[in-house]
Design a protein around this motif. Structure first.
Motif, PDB file in Angstrom:
ATOM      1  N   UNK A 145      53.267  48.097  40.615  1.00  0.00           N
ATOM      2  CA  UNK A 145      54.444  48.787  41.146  1.00  0.00           C
ATOM      3  C   UNK A 145      54.004  49.740  42.257  1.00  0.00           C
ATOM      4  N   UNK A 146      54.464  49.477  43.475  1.00  0.00           N
ATOM      5  CA  UNK A 146      54.028  50.287  44.616  1.00  0.00           C
ATOM      6  C   UNK A 146      54.762  51.595  44.713  1.00  0.00           C
ATOM      7  N   UNK A 199      50.540  51.822  32.906  1.00  0.00           N
ATOM      8  CA  UNK A 199      49.597  52.773  33.475  1.00  0.00           C
ATOM      9  C   UNK A 199      50.012  53.232  34.868  1.00  0.00           C
ATOM     10  N   UNK A 200      49.472  54.391  35.249  1.00  0.00           N
ATOM     11  CA  UNK A 200      49.451  54.808  36.645  1.00  0.00           C
ATOM     12  C   UNK A 200      47.992  54.808  37.075  1.00  0.00           C
ATOM     13  N   UNK A 201      47.745  54.704  38.368  1.00  0.00           N
ATOM     14  CA  UNK A 201      46.353  54.677  38.816  1.00  0.00           C
ATOM     15  C   UNK A 201      45.721  56.061  38.774  1.00  0.00           C
ATOM     16  N   UNK A 202      46.506  57.109  38.975  1.00  0.00           N
ATOM     17  CA  UNK A 202      45.990  58.464  38.922  1.00  0.00           C
ATOM     18  C   UNK A 202      45.560  58.979  40.273  1.00  0.00           C
ATOM     19  N   UNK A 203      45.564  60.292  40.419  1.00  0.00           N
ATOM     20  CA  UNK A 203      45.255  60.910  41.709  1.00  0.00           C
ATOM     21  C   UNK A 203      43.766  60.889  42.038  1.00  0.00           C
ATOM     22  N   UNK A 239      49.225  56.702  44.675  1.00  0.00           N
ATOM     23  CA  UNK A 239      49.219  56.994  46.106  1.00  0.00           C
ATOM     24  C   UNK A 239      48.721  55.761  46.856  1.00  0.00           C
ATOM     25  N   UNK A 240      48.965  55.701  48.121  1.00  0.00           N
ATOM     26  CA  UNK A 240      48.568  54.554  48.931  1.00  0.00           C
ATOM     27  C   UNK A 240      47.053  54.408  48.923  1.00  0.00           C
ATOM     28  N   UNK A 241      46.594  53.151  49.039  1.00  0.00           N
ATOM     29  CA  UNK A 241      45.173  52.882  48.983  1.00  0.00           C
ATOM     30  C   UNK A 241      44.831  51.732  49.923  1.00  0.00           C
ATOM     31  N   UNK A 242      43.670  51.821  50.511  1.00  0.00           N
ATOM     32  CA  UNK A 242      43.139  50.740  51.333  1.00  0.00           C
ATOM     33  C   UNK A 242      42.042  50.051  50.539  1.00  0.00           C
ATOM     34  N   UNK A 243      42.259  48.774  50.214  1.00  0.00           N
ATOM     35  CA  UNK A 243      41.316  48.032  49.384  1.00  0.00           C
ATOM     36  C   UNK A 243      40.846  46.791  50.120  1.00  0.00           C
ATOM     37  N   UNK A 244      39.541  46.532  50.078  1.00  0.00           N
ATOM     38  CA  UNK A 244      39.029  45.309  50.693  1.00  0.00           C
ATOM     39  C   UNK A 244      39.584  44.076  49.986  1.00  0.00           C
ATOM     40  N   UNK A 245      39.742  44.198  48.645  1.00  0.00           N
ATOM     41  CA  UNK A 245      40.252  43.084  47.848  1.00  0.00           C
ATOM     42  C   UNK A 245      41.250  43.605  46.828  1.00  0.00           C
ATOM     43  N   UNK A 246      42.360  42.901  46.642  1.00  0.00           N
ATOM     44  CA  UNK A 246      43.325  43.177  45.595  1.00  0.00           C
ATOM     45  C   UNK A 246      43.350  41.975  44.665  1.00  0.00           C
ATOM     46  N   UNK A 247      43.024  42.200  43.395  1.00  0.00           N
ATOM     47  CA  UNK A 247      42.979  41.126  42.402  1.00  0.00           C
ATOM     48  C   UNK A 247      44.042  41.387  41.349  1.00  0.00           C
ATOM     49  N   UNK A 248      45.012  40.488  41.227  1.00  0.00           N
ATOM     50  CA  UNK A 248      46.075  40.620  40.235  1.00  0.00           C
ATOM     51  C   UNK A 248      45.902  39.513  39.202  1.00  0.00           C
ATOM     52  N   UNK A 249      45.431  39.888  38.003  1.00  0.00           N
ATOM     53  CA  UNK A 249      45.168  38.908  36.942  1.00  0.00           C
ATOM     54  C   UNK A 249      46.368  38.743  36.030  1.00  0.00           C
ATOM     55  N   UNK A 270      41.737  46.045  40.973  1.00  0.00           N
ATOM     56  CA  UNK A 270      41.990  44.955  40.024  1.00  0.00           C
ATOM     57  C   UNK A 270      43.055  45.378  39.025  1.00  0.00           C
ATOM     58  N   UNK A 271      44.081  44.546  38.872  1.00  0.00           N
ATOM     59  CA  UNK A 271      45.180  44.811  37.945  1.00  0.00           C
ATOM     60  C   UNK A 271      45.185  43.733  36.871  1.00  0.00           C
ATOM     61  N   UNK A 272      45.037  44.154  35.605  1.00  0.00           N
ATOM     62  CA  UNK A 272      45.042  43.208  34.485  1.00  0.00           C
ATOM     63  C   UNK A 272      45.732  43.885  33.299  1.00  0.00           C
ATOM     64  N   UNK A 273      47.040  44.135  33.475  1.00  0.00           N
ATOM     65  CA  UNK A 273      47.819  44.849  32.466  1.00  0.00           C
ATOM     66  C   UNK A 273      49.215  44.249  32.416  1.00  0.00           C
ATOM     67  N   UNK A 274      49.511  43.594  31.308  1.00  0.00           N
ATOM     68  CA  UNK A 274      50.810  42.919  31.180  1.00  0.00           C
ATOM     69  C   UNK A 274      51.973  43.906  31.236  1.00  0.00           C
ATOM     70  N   UNK A 275      51.693  45.180  30.875  1.00  0.00           N
ATOM     71  CA  UNK A 275      52.748  46.199  30.890  1.00  0.00           C
ATOM     72  C   UNK A 275      52.970  46.787  32.273  1.00  0.00           C
ATOM     73  N   UNK A 276      52.106  46.481  33.204  1.00  0.00           N
ATOM     74  CA  UNK A 276      52.280  46.935  34.586  1.00  0.00           C
ATOM     75  C   UNK A 276      51.522  48.201  34.918  1.00  0.00           C
TER      76      UNK A 276
END
Length: 429
Positions: free
Chosen positions: A422-423, A382-386, A407-417, A396-402
């Motif tokens: 990919x930045x 996936x891509x996050x989208x504009x 675009x850059x993002x400011x997040x209070x919390x980043x959860x990688x399950x 939150x990222x929960x995708x085995x395929x990545x």
């Protein structure tokens, strides 16, 4: 040969009559009751003289009154019965005539009231858990006295010829509302929850609560209300699922509101699902001044499975605390009149390969809160989208395929399950 042939024809005709008679006889069950109390005088429920019973071959005068547990109790179209003593129906009461004295009438678990006539009144009654009010006979007139707190309510009128409403006014249906047939073979015949005289200021909104599911199936057209005024406000709370299903041969439609004015909000706590129909739509009335809303407001994750392309003129919203989940194959349609809003504290779980842009395809305005949560949990890369805001609460990222950050993002919390984020040339801060 002629005489033999004649005899054979007589025998065949006699056999056909016997078979036909047998079919008629088989239509009844021993122990059934039917009324024998013509209007205007009618009869009391507690009087044996009011009743006939089927003895296996014929209707005969009853020696006792029905208790409510019989296979079927029929109120004939010419009759009127007054329920003068407490009775609980646990099988079927088929009303083709008049039933009065509802304070003594209860429908128990498994009990069915069948409104088997055009017009007429549904008796006032107590509708216990597991009971059903089933309307089958409405053609040109809806039943009166339908604004009651039922358990299950089912509309199945194969002979319907008009747009009909049951005038629900701040009622609570504890179980399911099922709209199975409104006879749309020759054009839409709407089943409407209420009419435009309910929900007007200053009395406030008409709130209709469905404790279970709202089920709309092929061959039916369902809506909350008809034409109204700008002050007309209906709120439908669906605590279960909302499903609109059909097939390639169905002519059906579900509209939140059907008319030229007013406002209808459907607030759903379960899943919403539609399937394609041959000639159908999932939309709302033509008013753009007072658009209707489909609001996700559950306390657990809700799925939105949409297969109807004409999802039009609707405000779709996810309330604070609600979680809306869409998989990789679902979109919200591309109507320019449909909008989408994700409120602060809400969560959107995105499964589309194109990210938010893939699931959120409305042609109208899109409002995504910077204080909301965004999850990417597809099965393909996936891509996050504009559409992803530059500032969010939780990514939150929960995708085995990545997942690739668009675009850059400011997040209070980043959860990688699972999987990886990919930045590319972007960053999370």
């Amino acid at each position: 040969m002629k005489r033999g042939t004649s005899k054979l024809r007589v025998l065949l005709l006699t056999a056909a009559i016997l078979v036909s008679s047998g079919a008629v006889l088989m239509a009844q069950t021993t122990g059934e009751y039917r009324s024998s109390a013509p209007t205007p005088t009618g009869g009391d429920w507690s009087s044996a003289a009011t009743w006939q019973t089927w003895n296996g071959s014929a209707w005969v005068a009853a020696s006792s009154t029905p208790t409510g547990s019989e296979p079927k109790i029929i109120i004939q179209s010419t009759d009127s019965v007054y329920v003068d003593a407490a009775v609980t129906i646990t099988d079927t009461l088929d009303n083709q005539g008049i039933v009065k004295g509802g304070s003594n009438l209860t429908f128990g678990n498994g009990g069915v009231y069948q409104h088997d006539q055009n017009g007429g009144d549904i008796p006032a009654a107590t509708w216990n858990s597991g009971s059903t009010c089933l309307v089958t006979g409405a053609t040109s007139s809806a039943p009166g006295n339908a604004s009651q707190d039922f358990y299950d309510f089912t509309w199945d009128c194969a002979g319907q010829t008009s747009n009909l409403n049951v005038a629900w006014d701040s009622v609570s249906i504890a179980g399911n509302v099922s709209v199975l047939n409104t006879n749309n073979a020759n054009g839409f015949h709407w089943f409407r929850f209420t009419s435009n005289k309910f929900g007007l200021s200053p009395s406030g909104p008409n709130i209709i609560t469905i404790g279970g599911n709202l089920i709309i199936s092929g061959g039916s057209a369902c809506t909350a209300t008809g034409s109204g005024t700008p002050a007309h406000y209906i709120r439908v709370l669906v605590n279960g699922n909302l499903s609109y299903t059909g097939s390639s041969t169905d002519t059906s439609s579900f509209q939140l509101g059907n008319g030229s004015g007013g406002q209808v909000n459907f607030i759903v706590k379960g899943n919403v699902a539609t399937t394609p129909v041959a000639h159908g739509q999932f939309s709302t009335h033509s008013s753009s001044t007072y658009p209707d809303s489909l609001i996700f407001a559950g306390t657990a994750a809700q799925t939105f499975t949409n297969s109807v392309s004409s999802l039009s003129n609707i405000k779709i919203a996810v309330y604070p605390g609600a979680i809306l989940s869409m998989d990789g194959s679902n979109t919200m349609g591309t109507s320019s009149s449909t909008t989408f809003a994700l409120f602060a504290g809400g969560t959107f779980e995105c499964g589309h390969a194109d990210g938010l842009n893939g699931n959120i395809t409305v042609g109208g305005a899109t409002s995504l809160s910077t204080s909301a949560n965004y999850a990417f949990d597809g099965s393909a890369a996936q891509v996050t989208g504009t559409l992803l805001p530059a500032t969010i609460n939780n990514l939150m990222i929960d995708n085995a395929a990545g997942v690739t950050l668009t675009q850059s993002v400011s997040a209070d919390t980043l959860t990688l399950t699972s999987g990886k984020l990919n930045l590319d040339t972007n960053y999370v801060m």
